[in-house]
Design a protein around this motif. Structure first.
Motif, PDB file in Angstrom:
ATOM      1  N   LEU A  53      52.351  69.032   8.732  1.00 12.78           N
ATOM      2  CA  LEU A  53      51.933  69.281   7.357  1.00 12.78           C
ATOM      3  C   LEU A  53      51.266  68.033   6.774  1.00 12.78           C
ATOM      4  CD1 LEU A  53      51.959  71.355   5.083  1.00 12.78           C
ATOM      5  CD2 LEU A  53      54.229  70.534   4.462  1.00 12.78           C
ATOM      6  N   ALA A  56      47.782  67.808   8.077  1.00 11.32           N
ATOM      7  CA  ALA A  56      46.913  68.748   7.371  1.00 11.32           C
ATOM      8  C   ALA A  56      46.573  68.229   5.975  1.00 11.32           C
ATOM      9  CB  ALA A  56      47.584  70.116   7.284  1.00 11.32           C
ATOM     10  N   HIS A  57      47.566  67.693   5.285  1.00 10.14           N
ATOM     11  CA  HIS A  57      47.340  67.234   3.914  1.00 10.14           C
ATOM     12  C   HIS A  57      46.425  66.016   3.883  1.00 10.14           C
ATOM     13  CE1 HIS A  57      49.278  66.629  -0.328  1.00 10.14           C
ATOM     14  NE2 HIS A  57      48.061  67.132  -0.389  1.00 10.14           N
ATOM     15  N   CYS A  60      42.764  67.111   4.862  1.00  7.39           N
ATOM     16  CA  CYS A  60      42.160  67.957   3.828  1.00  7.39           C
ATOM     17  C   CYS A  60      41.812  67.125   2.591  1.00  7.39           C
ATOM     18  CB  CYS A  60      43.104  69.096   3.463  1.00  7.39           C
ATOM     19  SG  CYS A  60      42.411  70.259   2.268  1.00  7.39           S
ATOM     20  N   CYS A 123      42.152  69.867  -3.483  1.00 12.09           N
ATOM     21  CA  CYS A 123      42.304  70.014  -2.029  1.00 12.09           C
ATOM     22  C   CYS A 123      43.042  71.319  -1.721  1.00 12.09           C
ATOM     23  CB  CYS A 123      43.072  68.806  -1.509  1.00 12.09           C
ATOM     24  SG  CYS A 123      43.861  68.983   0.080  1.00 12.09           S
ATOM     25  N   ILE A 125      44.884  72.234   0.719  1.00 15.03           N
ATOM     26  CA  ILE A 125      46.265  72.052   1.196  1.00 15.03           C
ATOM     27  C   ILE A 125      47.160  71.645   0.029  1.00 15.03           C
ATOM     28  CG2 ILE A 125      47.788  70.774   2.756  1.00 15.03           C
ATOM     29  CD1 ILE A 125      46.018  72.838   4.192  1.00 15.03           C
ATOM     30  N   SER A 126      46.671  70.813  -0.879  1.00 15.48           N
ATOM     31  CA  SER A 126      47.450  70.500  -2.085  1.00 15.48           C
ATOM     32  C   SER A 126      47.756  71.776  -2.851  1.00 15.48           C
ATOM     33  CB  SER A 126      46.689  69.543  -3.004  1.00 15.48           C
ATOM     34  OG  SER A 126      46.600  68.250  -2.484  1.00 15.48           O
TER      35      SER A 126
END
Length: 141
Positions: A53, A56-57, A60, A123, A125-126
């Motif tokens: 995760l 990904a964060h 992104c 973002c 992912i945010s």
């Protein structure tokens, strides 16, 4: 055009004694071992969902910030983002902290912080992590 990305995990055994392997199916670039101890004790050479995760964060966010800066006429020379995702057994994912350092010629620290905060909010992912606190420290290198 919508793109669907896939990853597959094969798990064997119980949660505490078992283990698995997660593969990045869409790219085929990697597969990683995963187990409970990596998640609860921080075992080396094994990943966990929170590390994935965080990957990904951080990626992104860096992309979102890069886009925003370029669209405003201030392209970044470089952006380095570390996402620290905190997990506690019994409580779950507690938050994600973004630590950002970038080289952006001609931009003041205050302007950069505004871009970083906007990118944090925008973002994808945010946005997917809206149920947890997301904090940020951003500075120009």
């Amino acid at each position: 055009m919508a793109i669907t990305s896939e990853a597959t995990t094969v798990w064997k055994g119980t949660l505490f004694e078992g283990s698995g392997e997660v593969g990045l199916d869409s790219s085929g670039l990697a597969s990683f071992p995963v187990n409970w101890k990596a998640r609860s004790e921080g075992v080396a050479n094994t990943t966990n969902p929170e590390e994935l995760l965080a990957a990904a964060h951080s990626s992104c966010f860096s992309m979102a910030l890069s886009l925003a800066l370029a669209q405003a006429g201030n392209p970044a020379e470089s952006i380095q983002t570390t996402a620290a995702v905190t997990f506690e057994a019994g409580k779950g994912v507690l938050g994600s902290h973004l630590l950002v350092s970038a080289r952006v010629p001609g931009l003041s620290e205050a302007e950069f912080e505004a871009f970083a905060n906007d990118a944090k909010a925008g973002c994808p992912i945010s946005q997917a992590l809206a149920g947890i606190p997301i904090t940020i420290e951003a500075e120009l290198a």
